[in-house]
Design an enzyme around this catalytic site. Sequence first.
Site, PDB file in Angstrom:
ATOM      1  N   GLU A 185       0.863  -1.187   0.000  1.00 17.87           N
ATOM      2  CA  GLU A 185       0.000   0.000   0.000  1.00 17.87           C
ATOM      3  C   GLU A 185       0.896   1.233   0.000  1.00 17.87           C
ATOM      4  O   GLU A 185       1.638   1.469   0.950  1.00 17.87           O
ATOM      5  CB  GLU A 185      -0.901  -0.019   1.245  1.00 17.87           C
ATOM      6  CG  GLU A 185      -1.880   1.132   1.329  1.00 17.87           C
ATOM      7  CD  GLU A 185      -2.756   1.057   2.580  1.00 17.87           C
ATOM      8  OE1 GLU A 185      -3.910   1.491   2.522  1.00 17.87           O
ATOM      9  OE2 GLU A 185      -2.269   0.556   3.626  1.00 17.87           O
ATOM     10  N   ILE A 186       0.833   1.992  -1.079  1.00 18.65           N
ATOM     11  CA  ILE A 186       1.639   3.206  -1.199  1.00 18.65           C
ATOM     12  C   ILE A 186       0.764   4.410  -0.878  1.00 18.65           C
ATOM     13  O   ILE A 186      -0.354   4.526  -1.385  1.00 18.65           O
ATOM     14  CB  ILE A 186       2.255   3.317  -2.607  1.00 18.65           C
ATOM     15  CG1 ILE A 186       3.352   2.244  -2.762  1.00 18.65           C
ATOM     16  CG2 ILE A 186       2.820   4.709  -2.862  1.00 18.65           C
ATOM     17  CD1 ILE A 186       4.011   2.210  -4.109  1.00 18.65           C
TER      18      ILE A 186
END
Length: 763
Positions: A510-511
């Site tokens: 998850e960026i």
Amino acid sequence: MVACRAIGILSRFSAFRILRSRGYICRNFTGSSALLTRTHINYGVKGDVAVVRINSPNSKVNTLSKELHSEFSEVMNEIWASDQIRSAVLISSKPGCFIAGADINMLAACKTLQEVTQLSQEAQRIVEKLEKSTKPIVAAINGSCLGGGLEVAISCQYRIATKDRKTVLGTPEVLLGALPGAGGTQRLPKMVGVPAALDMMLTGRSIRADRAKKMGLVDQLVEPLGPGLKPPEERTIEYLEEVAITFAKGLADKKISPKRDKGLVEKLTAYAMTIPFVRQQVYKKVEEKVRKQTKGLYPAPLKIIDVVKTGIEQGSDAGYLCESQKFGELVMTKESKALMGLYHGQVLCKKNKFGAPQKDVKHLAILGAGLMGAGIAQVSVDKGLKTILKDATLTALDRGQQQVFKGLNDKVKKKALTSFERDSIFSNLTGQLDYQGFEKADMVIEAVFEDLSLKHRVLKEVEAVIPDHCIFASNTSALPISEIAAVSKRPEKVIGMHYFSPVDKMQLLEIITTEKTSKDTSASAVAVGLKQGKVIIVVKDGPGFYTTRCLAPMMSEVIRILQEGVDPKKLDSLTTSFGFPVGAATLVDEVGVDVAKHVAEDLGKVFGERFGGGNPELLTQMVSKGFLGRKSGKGFYIYQEGVKRKDLNSDMDSILASLKLPPKSEVSSDEDIQFRLVTRFVNEAVMCLQEGILATPAEGDIGAVFGLGFPPCLGGPFRFVDLYGAQKIVDRLKKYEAAYGKQFTPCQLLADHANSPNKKFYQ
């Protein structure tokens, strides 16, 4: 013995290692076309051998589309009609991909069961013609040979494959909620035996070429060539073609026999399967195993067994008919649509929507050699990134380096790496206690403890030694990135990269971007994640981001349910029977009770009553007694090294008794307990889309399934809303809202979907 083998191989089948299907990168190169009107297939004749080249246009992989089917039939009819051609070779023009399977878009476009069944029957007819060809056909396999591609290959009279890691054979249809629909359920058991065939079809796992040869799936292996005047991939395909032509001529001249001598074990297994009693025992044991592991949530495995059984007991004609019918039924199920949706989501999340970064990340530095830091280091050095692993103490650093080595050594034990390759990969890692070498770093990932002041300190220290272009990424699970970046001199270079534990096994990354994060910083972070083999979602900054924010209210409900007297084992059973791979109480133990407490407190302060439910004092008391979950040996359960069975922690009884709540009978049925958990998760996910934390429903579904274990058979929270019905979910939420208050108030976007039945997240 046969039953034991069948049970043994099926023990690896869990509900569900869904959608671990690989994405194969293939590079196109041009082959001469016999007819300009053909775009997918061309062929040329070398001597008396027709070489049929498969090359789907504008795609990295070959897929069995309607266009390819049509052209392939046309070409093969020309070959069969020609007196000058005595044999044929099927080969791909794409390095790294023979045929990756059926075109999923073609299946998704079908509106009726009859359409899907007809597709299966047409594929069966084409493949049957190959099998009955009077002119021998050699399948020359380089790269992925999956699904319909394998069904084409096993219908040929001979198979030659490159002995390369990219060359894998398999039947992954079960991972899409379907079954092999071009005769594979009937041919595969005859070729490799019933136990091995069931293993392949029920698990969807891919088999490397050397293993495939031992099984009898491949007849000959060809070593790949190294670099020369042409690229290695091109040289290997040309060499494979030459070898295949030689074997095709040998088959036509009757100098080579297509029949393979079977080993003693294969002969004994085949003989045992001729005994009706043995067959019935095999079917029974395999069905029991599947039912136990799928919990009735995935219809495909049992239908695969049924189709195989039909072919064996009633003959091939009945088997093929059953296969096409069951294929049609399965593709039209909600489960298949959910799993195919996840596949499309994966494809989307394996692309860099920010484009290519200005500078490739070649040198990486990681702060913190704990479980997460070492895990990030492993998936980085494994992909060739020069990596520094830094920690404050020698003990922690040694432990982290040992974790990386162990992870690589486990691959050696599984024969995925050689000892030489392990040592070569491990040499990419440098462990140290200071910032030496950080002046060369292109990216620094901090994986220190979840404490804002600590993260501020290391960020300041790092910015004093790194070059101007270097990116600073935080592996925080909940702290807002903007708050971490507040002390940065270059906030445009700060980004969140939230990995999931264990890093080497969990696919999701998850960026998190802030308003100040530059596009190039985002592009670099995604590029690194893709290189590490991750499926990536990009979300906006905010407390808990997307994944932690969805999980937190559900975990709050878990605590309340435990306080209401549901014991952890029953709660685990209820959540796994709904489709979650890990029970809710076990999940708290796995995450860490201290981590759960920390997140509950932080997000509770931000979101207030809406994130309430159970009393967080339960977690506080557990932490005070040292019940931190698996890592401390005690949580809701007791954990012992090397012991799979886990007993309830009886010391929890007094804590639960002191915080006991009276259950509300109108919302305490088993089904209500399941939906209280799921609706809180879904409502929060939809709210994240409503607020712009999420860009697309697809990323929300991928994040929920691959990061949090949301049931794959439901396709993710957004697909679940579409398939189950927004109105039904809102009705559930209102029922629970009447009992518990604002924690179950439906968000506006979900209410909008409920009020407009034609409104869907996926059109």
